[in-house]
Design an enzyme around this catalytic site. Sequence first.
Site, short mmCIF file in Angstrom:
data_model
loop_
_atom_site.label_atom_id
_atom_site.label_comp_id
_atom_site.label_asym_id
_atom_site.label_seq_id
_atom_site.Cartn_x
_atom_site.Cartn_y
_atom_site.Cartn_z
CB SER A 116 -0.91 0.00 1.24
OG SER A 116 -1.78 1.09 1.21
CG ASP A 147 8.76 8.01 -9.98
OD1 ASP A 147 8.29 6.86 -9.89
OD2 ASP A 147 9.09 8.52 -11.07
CD GLU A 356 -4.44 12.49 13.06
OE1 GLU A 356 -4.87 13.33 13.88
OE2 GLU A 356 -4.19 12.77 11.86
CG HIS A 405 -12.43 13.29 23.31
ND1 HIS A 405 -11.31 12.89 24.02
CD2 HIS A 405 -12.71 14.56 23.72
CE1 HIS A 405 -10.93 13.87 24.81
NE2 HIS A 405 -11.76 14.89 24.66
#
Length: 618
Positions: A116, A147, A356, A405
């Site tokens: 990936s 690239d 993240e 949260h």
Amino acid sequence: MSDTQFRHELAQQLRVDSVRSSTEGGSGHPTSSMSAADLMAVLLDGHLRLDYAEPDDPHNDHLVFSKGHASPLYYAMLKAAGAITDEELLSFRKLGSRLEGHPTPRIPPTDVATGSLGQGLPVAVGLALAGQRLDRLSYRVWALCGDSEMAEGSIWEAFQHAGWAGLDNLTAIVDVNRLGQTRETMLGWDLDGYAERARAFGWHAIVVDGHDLDAIESAFAEARANTGRPTVLLARTLKGRGVDAVEDKPGKHGKPLEDPETAIAELGGERNLRVDVMAPDRSAEPHRFSTAGGDLPTWQLGEQVATRKAYGEALTALGDNRGDVVALDGEVSNSTNSGLFADAHPQRYFEMFIAEQQMVAAAVGMQARGWVPFVSTFGAFLTRAYDFVRMAAVSRADLRLCGSHAGVAIGEDGPSQMALEDIAALRAVHGSVVLHPSDANQTAQLVTQMADRSGISYLRTLRGATEVRTGPDEDVHIGGSRVPRSSDNDDLTIVACGVTVGEALAAAETLAGDGINARVVDCYSIKPIDAETLISAANHTQAMITVEDHWPEGGLGDAVLSALAEQPNRPVVRKLGVREMPVSGKPDELLHAAGIDAAGITDAARELLARRVAVAAG
């Protein structure tokens, strides 16, 4: 034979073996492998320090193929280093072979799975951070990038963090062959454009002809001598180098060569060269952090404590007892409470800022070196790194995630901050654990257990305080649950988790006034789920209600239904969850609006039981 001559022959061997393995496998990416063969020949013969016979040696350099589709080249290097046989090389992409279409740790010394695009370099940053700040060893980290993947935002998260951290033990090698899968890349062969970008992020950039062996040698030597900042080699190459039928031609990506015999002859035929790869520097031992010891925090029944605070205190105590535990946070540590760990163990805390993807990738790199990383941010923001979590599972990585949260219970911040799909997303990850404790004592015990568990673990914590209902000596374990309310003649079961446990208990108290007995199951472990307790409840009650601060798709309700799927006489199951897009408001207002507070549960229970009575009477 001179070094340059040997390296030329080695590069040709790498190309030939890339063609051979792809031909034998019937698929693969030989042209992407052929462009980088000269770069990898020089790296393997003179700069990589890696004992292939001892792949777990902590002193070894690390080579990450961020362009994982160039796996034929990687496997050809393993053969040249004596790590695999020619017979295994030709098992490429076949069922049962360790040589999968894209590299995975099934074939040592591969640290992580790639393929990936945009993930290998961020993981390499994690390995370099481990070398610099945790292991404190002289090993280097090399990452071969394509690239095309330079268009990925995660690549530039990696460039930014590595430059900021001064990771001079990291070298990125960008194979600039200009041809992507369908067309030319955005910058083509504008190597100066790449170099300007890299330098802006604080990197030492070297532009090189990727087929000039002497120039490559000088560039690698310069990279190793560079201090204070990471280095990137920007190498101009030709895709399919050495074979006229495919060299620098579009439309040849991701497929074996049509005439492999002619191509192999054009490359000079098969060879069987062996490289004596340099041994790693074993002059120092890996650093180990001393610990003071201490007890896991506990809280008294009836206290009001946020599970996010319990997470921070438990993680800090874990760090007091284990020097291999490290923490990473996405610049919200004062909210997730990982800041408590940072204060107590600053050398093992890593601020990853609002990036993240890089945060999760860094943790994957650190765990590859044997460290035990805990990663925290708002649960909603982990979705941005979801592909990194998915690939971590492919890497067989041991990763511990904490999302705080969660749900509408966070209140006024509104839906952009509310994790409402996190349980579903993390349940779908192979081999994962998904935990949602309802109080502080549950949280502390689960944090400790996560440290010893392999695979991907996710802990969902709450912003607001909840009542401590679990005694500090109660058995809380992954795969378990609590039954805080039950009787021998219960009419229905309410299955809850997190903030909805308190609402379920309040609803059960109200229903008792109507003469309805409700059993309450605190399902703090959603995956694996306590099927035995749920089956028992299903067998002893007329109906079940699941209630969760989460979208109804893929969360607690679906987990319960899966556990009961093969029960022939299971009762009807009503799923309560957040069904409309929430807005800002007070937590109790939002829980009520979603129908997942005590009143909503009570209404659903009465309606469900009334319907059953009507059906039975009809």
